[in-house]
Design a protein around this motif. Structure first.
Motif, PDB file in Angstrom:
ATOM      1  N   ALA A   1      44.236  43.655  38.265  1.00  9.20           N
ATOM      2  CA  ALA A   1      43.972  43.223  39.693  1.00  9.20           C
ATOM      3  C   ALA A   1      44.182  44.285  40.362  1.00  9.20           C
TER       4      ALA A   1
ATOM      5  N   PHE B   1      37.960  40.434  45.484  1.00  8.62           N
ATOM      6  CA  PHE B   1      39.496  40.345  45.911  1.00  8.62           C
ATOM      7  C   PHE B   1      39.862  39.371  46.810  1.00  8.62           C
TER       8      PHE B   1
ATOM      9  N   ARG C   1      38.226  37.519  34.178  1.00  8.61           N
ATOM     10  CA  ARG C   1      38.674  37.276  35.761  1.00  8.61           C
ATOM     11  C   ARG C   1      37.805  36.010  36.185  1.00  8.61           C
TER      12      ARG C   1
ATOM     13  N   GLY D   1      38.557  46.141  38.369  1.00  7.93           N
ATOM     14  CA  GLY D   1      39.491  44.945  38.753  1.00  7.93           C
ATOM     15  C   GLY D   1      39.193  43.925  37.960  1.00  7.93           C
TER      16      GLY D   1
ATOM     17  N   SER E   1      41.209  46.524  41.699  1.00  6.65           N
ATOM     18  CA  SER E   1      40.547  46.433  43.011  1.00  6.65           C
ATOM     19  C   SER E   1      41.168  46.395  44.272  1.00  6.65           C
TER      20      SER E   1
ATOM     21  N   ASN F   1      44.619  38.536  52.039  1.00 12.24           N
ATOM     22  CA  ASN F   1      43.554  38.307  50.959  1.00 12.24           C
ATOM     23  C   ASN F   1      42.467  37.385  51.280  1.00 12.24           C
TER      24      ASN F   1
END
Lengths: 96, 269
Positions: A27, A79, B10, A23, A30, B83
């Protein structure tokens, strides 16, 4: 009894962990890793309890649970974002 | 102050790192406490699955409940609602429900409640430090110690204004609560005191600290915030539970005394 569920749960939690770690690069990984890890956890709990009830060792179930919990935590925290941030950010952009 | 760092391309928020750290330390603490009570590692792991799922559902549901009007008014997409957005009290109640379901389903000992309630404040303290890094759950404007000026953050945190570091104050209170609960768990004479003390102490601390929170956008009803109302409900529920339990225990002792007296009389002693 429960051995099949334990093995399936163990495999799924490993897959969930891999997807959770991936992830960081992709993206969507995840997003899929979380439900996979949770299903793996449920199977490990159910299968492990059945094996213990029938007097068999539950080492693989324990391993599945540990890996699944790690996978769930990593995937969920990467996430999901913090508390009211979504509402606050939307409120700010609406005001602007 | 940075609120995130880059890992494998990320952006990982410090809030997330502190949450993971909190989960790890409270998990290690729970393992240690479980060993003291001779609980099996496997049972602790299984119960944690139920607690995690319950906490997630509870935290999300309470978030949607308190933010429903804003979600509709601001037109926030469902994906963003899923989310982001969790409320601690929802997670606490949901996690407790998950644990109780596990205990009932597999006929386990209620001692698991003691382990979780002793370890939880430790992890929660880490989470509050994460809130400080993220700039959420901020305090009222205040320029003394401890305060902090945010120059960049998300949401409606006031920038370039000294704010009371209420997140760190709550983290410190949680560490004190954890220390006290640990002492009660390890050396206390009465069983099942830990969860009761945790609820009473945390709801009191949270109720007071809410007056020093600056993020009123979370919702204020009849002068009190949502968290303060939840604190009141949990505090009163615990007091009622204690009262009912002590009345039942007193009745049980009376019945036993009556039986003892009648046994003695019938034996002609």
């Amino acid at each position: 009894m429960g051995k099949g569920r334990v093995i399936a749960g163990f495999i799924l939690t490993i897959v969930g962990l891999v997807l959770g770690l991936l992830g960081g690069l992709v993206a969507i990984a995840s997003l899929t890793g979380l439900p996979v890890a949770i299903i793996g956890l449920v199977l490990s709990v159910s299968g492990g309890k059945a094996m213990k009830a029938s007097g068999n060792p539950a080492g693989l179930a324990t391993a599945g649970l540990v890996i699944g919990i790690i996978a769930t935590v990593i995937t969920a925290i990467a996430f999901f974002t913090c508390g009211l941030c979504v509402i606050c950010a939307a409120g700010v952009s609406a005001a602007v | 102050m940075t609120d995130s760092f880059i890992f494998l391309g990320r952006e990982i928020p410090l809030y997330g790192i502190m949450s993971i750290a909190g989960i790890i330390v409270s998990a290690v603490c729970a393992l240690f406490l479980a060993r003291k009570r001779k609980n099996e590692f496997f049972d602790l792991l299984c119960s944690s699955v139920y607690v995690m799922i319950g906490a997630f559902i509870g935290a999300k549901l309470l978030f949607i409940a308190v933010s429903f009007e804003d979600i509709i008014a601001l037109g926030i997409p469902m994906e963003n609602v899923i989310n982001g957005g969790f409320v601690f009290y929802g997670g606490l109640i949901g996690g407790a429900m998950g644990l109780l379901i596990y205990i009932k389903q597999f006929h386990m000992d209620y001692g698991l409640l003691e382990i979780y309630s002793a370890a939880l404040p430790l992890g929660h303290a880490f989470g509050r430090v994460g809130c400080f890094f993220a700039g959420c759950c901020y305090g009222i404007p205040y320029s003394g110690f401890p305060s902090h000026i945010y120059t960049e953050t998300v949401g409606m945190t006031p920038l370039n204004v000294p704010l009371l570091a209420v997140q760190l104050i709550e983290a410190a209170c949680l560490l004190v609560i954890f220390s006290c609960l640990l002492i009660v768990f390890l050396w206390g004479k009465k069983r099942y005191l830990t969860p009761i003390l945790y609820i009473i102490s945390y709801t009191t601390v949270r109720f007071v600290l809410e007056f020093f929170r600056g993020d009123k956008e979370r919702g204020v009803y009849w002068g009190l915030s949502t968290a303060q109302w939840v604190s009141i409900v949990l505090f009163l529920s615990t007091c009622i539970f204690l009262l009912v339990r002590s009345v039942r225990n007193a009745e049980k002792v009376k019945e036993e005394d009556k039986k003892l007296v009648s046994d003695i009389s019938s034996n002609g002693v």
